[in-house]
Design an enzyme around this catalytic site. Structure first.
Site, PDB file in Angstrom:
ATOM      1  N   CYS A   1     -10.229   4.082 -16.276  1.00  0.00           N
ATOM      2  CA  CYS A   1     -11.190   3.451 -17.190  1.00  0.00           C
ATOM      3  C   CYS A   1     -12.326   2.799 -16.397  1.00  0.00           C
ATOM      4  O   CYS A   1     -13.476   2.866 -16.790  1.00  0.00           O
ATOM      5  CB  CYS A   1     -10.532   2.356 -18.024  1.00  0.00           C
ATOM      6  SG  CYS A   1      -8.883   2.721 -18.584  1.00  0.00           S
ATOM      7  N   ASP A   2     -11.991   2.133 -15.297  1.00  0.00           N
ATOM      8  CA  ASP A   2     -12.958   1.247 -14.661  1.00  0.00           C
ATOM      9  C   ASP A   2     -13.462   1.719 -13.294  1.00  0.00           C
ATOM     10  O   ASP A   2     -14.447   1.180 -12.797  1.00  0.00           O
ATOM     11  CB  ASP A   2     -12.335  -0.153 -14.518  1.00  0.00           C
ATOM     12  CG  ASP A   2     -11.960  -0.725 -15.876  1.00  0.00           C
ATOM     13  OD1 ASP A   2     -12.642  -0.374 -16.860  1.00  0.00           O
ATOM     14  OD2 ASP A   2     -10.990  -1.491 -15.969  1.00  0.00           O
TER      15      ASP A   2
ATOM     16  N   CYS B   1      -6.478  -0.229 -14.779  1.00  0.00           N
ATOM     17  CA  CYS B   1      -6.748   1.166 -15.115  1.00  0.00           C
ATOM     18  C   CYS B   1      -7.902   1.716 -14.287  1.00  0.00           C
ATOM     19  O   CYS B   1      -9.070   1.456 -14.590  1.00  0.00           O
ATOM     20  CB  CYS B   1      -7.061   1.268 -16.614  1.00  0.00           C
ATOM     21  SG  CYS B   1      -7.493   2.911 -17.131  1.00  0.00           S
TER      22      CYS B   1
END
Ligand SMILES: Cc1cc2nc3c(=O)[nH]c(=O)nc-3n(C[C@H](O)[C@H](O)[C@H](O)COP(=O)(O)OP(=O)(O)OC[C@H]3O[C@@H](n4cnc5c(N)ncnc54)[C@H](O)[C@@H]3O)c2cc1C
Length: 305
Positions: A134-135, A131
């Site tokens: 997200c990261d 992701c």
């Protein structure tokens, strides 16, 4: 006894729930995590109609959930652990107990494939990610590898360039599978370096990712890239374990349905990424959720006499 139980609260399940609740059916949606599905892991959605400037994944799904709940959809936070589908009354087993419904809409979506190489399990969540949204921000001014050559891999590689100093895109073929517009953007991007005909064989690092070893599938040459993050986008596997041996699946484990989302068992419908189909998107999941909900209404009219 519900008219219909929907399993999975991604775009497909929430749309089916919206339609069935609006049609005044007694409907329950079961979701093991937060409602929203895979879209919650994406930063920005540009290709869902009605939002000319795009919309964040979180906001889109929050709107879908609110809209369905406004029509009376009940959403229960529960993981479905088993299904009994052979009789007219379908039983849905959850940690909280067994539930019954006249019809089921199966919308459990799909999950990302892993690489299956040395270092992957050890460094999962410590530099290996599925992701970018997200990261990605964790890798500001660092170098990362993106594995894959399809739409998602290329889209996410482009997204990562907002943060990182360099993306090493690793693809096992000598050309991308992604849509032409994405290919053009990626190929001309100064921060994206392409590693063609290459497969990852090992990820290095102790507490975090320190590098990745790539093997050229044509020459056998091995190179090490010093990256601090590895983003894996090599495809998805269907979340269909629950219906293995119950419903007809294709050779990759996706649920086979007819045009009305009817599975191999009457009264059991499937919609979204878990279905056997060509194109897995929010818009297709939404459309199939709507079709499944209408097919359920017709099915219930018939079983009711
Ligand atoms: C990073 C990323 C970016 C993307 N970007 C886009 C984009 O820009 N545009 C686009 O159109 N599409 C995009 N997609 C694809 C899109 O998100 C999917 O096609 C869509 O979410 C499929 O919807 P779905 O409802 O079928 O399944 P999902 O979204 O996968 O939802 C399935 C739900 O079922 C739940 N579930 C599974 N098993 C159980 C169980 N046993 N019990 C209870 N609940 C269960 C899961 O927790 C999940 O919430 C993206 C996907 C990802 C991962």
């Amino acid at each position: 006894m519900y008219d219909v139980i929907i399993i999975g609260g991604g775009p497909a399940g929430l749309t089916a729930g919206l339609y069935n609740a609006r049609a005044r059916l007694n409907v329950l949606l079961l979701e093991r995590l937060a409602p929203g599905g895979q879209v919650l892991t994406t930063d920005w959605v540009e290709n869902y109609p009605g939002f000319p400037d795009g919309i964040s994944g979180f906001e889109l799904m929050d709107r879908m959930k609110t809209q369905a709940e406004n029509f009376g959809l009940k959403i229960q936070s529960d993981e479905v652990t088993g299904l009994e589908l052979s009789s007219e009354r379908k039983r849905v087993l959850t940690a909280a107990g067994a539930l019954e419904a006249k019809a089921i809409i199966f919308c459990c979506g799909a999950t990302w494939k892993k690489l299956g190489i040395e270092g992957e399990d050890r460094l999962m969540g410590k530099g290996i990610s599925f992701c970018a949204t997200c990261d990605g921000p964790f890798y500001r001014n660092q170098e990362v590898a993106v594995i894959g050559g399809g739409d998602t891999a290329v889209e996410e590689a482009i997204f990562l360039t907002r943060f990182v100093s360099k993306v090493h895109l690793v693809h096992r073929r000598d050309k991308l599978r992604a849509a032409r517009v994405l290919q053009e953007r990626a190929l001309s991007h100064e921060k994206i370096e392409f590693n063609w005909n290459a497969v990852p064989v090992k990820i290095y690092g102790e507490k975090g990712v320190e590098g990745i070893e790539l093997r050229n599938v044509k020459t056998g040459d091995v190179v090490r890239k010093n990256v601090q993050g590895v983003f894996v986008f090599i495809g998805t596997i269907p979340n269909s374990d629950l219906v293995k041996g119950l419903l007809r699946l294709d050779q990759n484990g996706f649920v086979v349905t007819d045009d009305n989302m009817q599975t191999s068992i009457p009264g059991v419908f499937a919609a979204g990424d878990v279905r056997s189909k060509l194109f897995r998107q929010i818009s297709t999941a939404v459309g199939e959720g709507a079709v499944a909900s209408y097919a359920v209404e017709k099915y219930l009219e018939n079983v009711a006499g």
